[in-house]
Design a protein around this motif. Sequence first.
Motif, mmCIF file in Angstrom:
data_model
loop_
_atom_site.group_PDB
_atom_site.id
_atom_site.type_symbol
_atom_site.label_atom_id
_atom_site.label_comp_id
_atom_site.label_asym_id
_atom_site.label_seq_id
_atom_site.Cartn_x
_atom_site.Cartn_y
_atom_site.Cartn_z
ATOM 1 N N ASP A 55 0.814 -1.224 0.000
ATOM 2 C CA ASP A 55 0.000 0.000 0.000
ATOM 3 C C ASP A 55 0.846 1.272 0.000
ATOM 4 N N ALA A 56 1.931 1.242 0.754
ATOM 5 C CA ALA A 56 2.746 2.459 0.873
ATOM 6 C C ALA A 56 3.364 2.827 -0.472
ATOM 7 N N VAL A 57 3.889 1.831 -1.167
ATOM 8 C CA VAL A 57 4.524 2.104 -2.466
ATOM 9 C C VAL A 57 3.479 2.540 -3.497
ATOM 10 N N LEU A 58 2.325 1.870 -3.507
ATOM 11 C CA LEU A 58 1.294 2.238 -4.477
ATOM 12 C C LEU A 58 0.772 3.651 -4.204
ATOM 13 N N ALA A 59 0.613 3.981 -2.919
ATOM 14 C CA ALA A 59 0.100 5.313 -2.569
ATOM 15 C C ALA A 59 1.099 6.402 -2.952
ATOM 16 N N SER A 60 2.380 6.184 -2.649
ATOM 17 C CA SER A 60 3.350 7.241 -2.982
ATOM 18 C C SER A 60 3.526 7.339 -4.496
ATOM 19 N N VAL A 234 10.109 6.543 -21.228
ATOM 20 C CA VAL A 234 9.501 5.380 -20.574
ATOM 21 C C VAL A 234 10.178 5.190 -19.227
ATOM 22 N N VAL A 235 9.363 4.913 -18.197
ATOM 23 C CA VAL A 235 9.923 4.702 -16.859
ATOM 24 C C VAL A 235 9.494 3.332 -16.327
ATOM 25 N N PHE A 236 10.464 2.550 -15.896
ATOM 26 C CA PHE A 236 10.184 1.298 -15.189
ATOM 27 C C PHE A 236 10.393 1.536 -13.703
ATOM 28 N N LEU A 237 9.311 1.472 -12.935
ATOM 29 C CA LEU A 237 9.429 1.609 -11.478
ATOM 30 C C LEU A 237 9.598 0.206 -10.888
ATOM 31 N N THR A 238 10.692 0.019 -10.158
ATOM 32 C CA THR A 238 10.996 -1.317 -9.637
ATOM 33 C C THR A 238 11.174 -1.278 -8.122
ATOM 34 N N ASN A 239 11.538 -2.415 -7.553
ATOM 35 C CA ASN A 239 11.741 -2.477 -6.098
ATOM 36 C C ASN A 239 13.209 -2.357 -5.717
ATOM 37 N N VAL A 240 14.048 -2.065 -6.700
ATOM 38 C CA VAL A 240 15.473 -1.829 -6.453
ATOM 39 C C VAL A 240 15.850 -0.524 -7.155
ATOM 40 N N PRO A 241 17.005 0.057 -6.799
ATOM 41 C CA PRO A 241 17.299 1.405 -7.317
ATOM 42 C C PRO A 241 17.641 1.503 -8.806
ATOM 43 N N VAL A 312 14.069 2.877 -12.123
ATOM 44 C CA VAL A 312 14.263 3.602 -10.870
ATOM 45 C C VAL A 312 13.391 2.968 -9.781
ATOM 46 N N GLU A 313 13.756 3.191 -8.535
ATOM 47 C CA GLU A 313 12.992 2.573 -7.444
ATOM 48 C C GLU A 313 11.692 3.334 -7.188
ATOM 49 N N ALA A 314 10.583 2.592 -7.187
ATOM 50 C CA ALA A 314 9.259 3.188 -6.981
ATOM 51 C C ALA A 314 9.161 3.840 -5.613
ATOM 52 N N GLY A 315 8.465 4.963 -5.556
ATOM 53 C CA GLY A 315 8.172 5.603 -4.274
ATOM 54 C C GLY A 315 9.273 6.491 -3.746
ATOM 55 N N THR A 316 10.364 6.596 -4.478
ATOM 56 C CA THR A 316 11.495 7.420 -4.014
ATOM 57 C C THR A 316 11.470 8.792 -4.696
ATOM 58 N N PRO A 317 12.206 9.750 -4.127
ATOM 59 C CA PRO A 317 12.311 11.066 -4.793
ATOM 60 C C PRO A 317 12.892 10.937 -6.205
ATOM 61 N N HIS A 318 13.727 9.921 -6.409
ATOM 62 C CA HIS A 318 14.307 9.704 -7.740
ATOM 63 C C HIS A 318 13.224 9.324 -8.746
ATOM 64 N N TRP A 335 21.088 11.890 -9.349
ATOM 65 C CA TRP A 335 19.901 11.051 -9.503
ATOM 66 C C TRP A 335 20.304 9.581 -9.442
ATOM 67 N N LYS A 336 19.551 8.804 -8.688
ATOM 68 C CA LYS A 336 19.901 7.391 -8.521
ATOM 69 C C LYS A 336 18.960 6.511 -9.340
ATOM 70 N N GLY A 337 19.514 5.908 -10.344
ATOM 71 C CA GLY A 337 18.712 5.060 -11.206
ATOM 72 C C GLY A 337 19.510 4.732 -12.450
ATOM 73 N N THR A 338 18.877 4.092 -13.412
ATOM 74 C CA THR A 338 19.561 3.708 -14.642
ATOM 75 C C THR A 338 18.897 4.382 -15.834
ATOM 76 N N LEU A 339 19.714 5.008 -16.676
ATOM 77 C CA LEU A 339 19.223 5.560 -17.931
ATOM 78 C C LEU A 339 19.692 4.648 -19.058
ATOM 79 N N ILE A 340 18.750 4.233 -19.874
ATOM 80 C CA ILE A 340 19.092 3.417 -21.043
ATOM 81 C C ILE A 340 18.702 4.240 -22.263
ATOM 82 N N ARG A 341 19.692 4.604 -23.068
ATOM 83 C CA ARG A 341 19.396 5.528 -24.166
ATOM 84 C C ARG A 341 20.058 5.100 -25.458
ATOM 85 N N SER A 342 19.582 5.669 -26.522
ATOM 86 C CA SER A 342 20.118 5.351 -27.836
ATOM 87 C C SER A 342 21.481 6.011 -28.042
ATOM 88 N N ALA A 343 22.364 5.321 -28.730
ATOM 89 C CA ALA A 343 23.668 5.898 -29.075
ATOM 90 C C ALA A 343 23.499 7.053 -30.049
#
Lengths: 348, 348
Positions: A55-60, A234-241, A312-318, A335-343
């Motif tokens: 609930d906490a992650v979904l709410a934030s 596109v953003v993937f919100l995950t349970n790890v950073p 990026v990790e869901a529910g975080t400021p990032h 910023w803490k997370g992973t950027l995957i971009r085109s060359a």
Amino acid sequence: MATSLQSSASPESQALNTIAPQSPGSVYPHRHVRCIVKLGGAAITRKGELETIDDAVLASTTLHLREAMGLSDASLSLDWSRRNGVLITDLIPNSTGQHLDFPNAFVVVHGAGSYGHFQASKSGVNKGDLKNPLVKAGFVATRISVTKLNQEVVRCLASEGIPAVGVSPFSAGWSTHNKMLERDNVLEIQRAVDAGFVPVLHGDAVLDSTLGCTILSGDIVVRRLAEVVKPSFVVFLTNVPGVFDRPPEEPNATLLREIVVFEDSSWTIVDPPLGAEGKGGAVAAHDTTGGMSTKIAEAASIAATGIDVFVVEAGTPHALEVLRGNVKKLNTKSWKGTLIRSALGRSS
Amino acid sequence: MATSLQSSASPESQALNTIAPQSPGSVYPHRHVRCIVKLGGAAITRKGELETIDDAVLASTTLHLREAMGLSDASLSLDWSRRNGVLITDLIPNSTGQHLDFPNAFVVVHGAGSYGHFQASKSGVNKGDLKNPLVKAGFVATRISVTKLNQEVVRCLASEGIPAVGVSPFSAGWSTHNKMLERDNVLEIQRAVDAGFVPVLHGDAVLDSTLGCTILSGDIVVRRLAEVVKPSFVVFLTNVPGVFDRPPEEPNATLLREIVVFEDSSWTIVDPPLGAEGKGGAVAAHDTTGGMSTKIAEAASIAATGIDVFVVEAGTPHALEVLRGNVKKLNTKSWKGTLIRSALGRSS
């Protein structure tokens, strides 16, 4: 106004746009989708507990989406259901001066997590063969469970004023041919976006014209949506950073901050420079361990078309920062997370 | 195997089959739909109580459907959800020797009743105009409520071994043009039937390419399904014993036992012979009072194509009899309900 959405790229997609084109008589102008966001099943549910939402992650996450979409601060709940414990007459305003418009269009896709996963894996829905009673039973049970989660996610978003509408891929005609996507309803998703709604899709059990049935992952849904609606990012919100070079719980696991993808969908890690480990400044795909390499492959195929993908990790400021579109290549150091971009650079 | 389903009749339907035709590579042969059954909102919910199911009626109707479909007596629950209060390992059998096949294919459509009705009527979704925040909010709230009911109906059917799959019309791309049906997904419903499932649709809030949005009633969904899949018969399960000549609670209300429909969809009552009331043995459409005349009009347009339509009280032995296909013109004397049929005879 009709849009000029066209399917791009892969041979697989050539067969897909046999679905009805957008109605020429549509009353709504085309709206560009700013962001497709995937709510990871592991992030919004508790993995070990059957059918339990975090609930906490979904709410934030809901509040982050509200802000990123640019909805007004005063929230009017759009969930006028009995569970709220108030009278219907209190739920429904006679009128509302509040605009439910928002400048930034989003499409949401969620995974299954502890909904559907048990049912699907125990019965083997992924392998097909609906003549097997256990598979057929599992198909029904899986759909009940994932649509239950979809209902909960939609209600949570709506309770904060986000005009969310659930769209279940099986119902919407998504299907596969030997596990390759064969049909979708992306143009109808765009139509719902044009009408001012936030479609909420999910991983689902679907029919397969070779195997009988299979599981369509939320990641594939995201990829196909991105291919057609061409969001800004596109953003993937995950349970790890973010994406790591090995399972994140292992000692010395390193967060991969930036991955660059080439036209052929091959990719290389450019930040951190892993040359110190004697790998010449880049790690090839096969060096990355764990299930993340599948996720990177999906993300890479999106990034290869010029669309930035963030993990990026869901529910975080990032998460909030990236959903607001504030993370650019130059300022990612804080910023803490992973950027995957085109060359080749960005399409937008 | 591809089916040769073709849209029939009305000019309205000419535009509809722009949806993807059935996949030529489908692994399942065509299955004839024996019956389309409408579960009336007033029958399966408690009208006065917001979002409350009439559990007794839904449970008995589920058992009637099981029997009518010809499912085996030993029921395996296909709802492996947490609500059942047992461990997941107890829910999922390692295998099941039980066949989940059944000889008689059904499609189920349900109304809204105390789900969605309040939300839709208080906000004016039926009138369109999504620029009005109240309408837009009501659209979201209505969909949350009707999909909640759909989930409950699917779970109830699945808990008795019926391989039910929810299909929400909005998600499935059903839409209207100035309240006239413009798109549907009936061929995909047929595909789910071919795969051995029982699709469960419902009345829903949908997009309208003229008005913005509107309400698509379950009755219209039934009519369109019947037009394309051509079932052997259609059953409307209601909260009263059939169609009456006036509101059933009024004194002297008479059950209309048989209504005959002509090619132009006009109709006449042939049983009971109402000549005693000085109306020459038949009552014209405009003589019938109340909302039932709309329902008769929908039923009549189905019956005009040669498909028998029955209106009967849900949960009664009469409902079971008709669902089993046991009610024929000649033996209807002991059966309590209304038969609406074509003057030209039956198509099946």
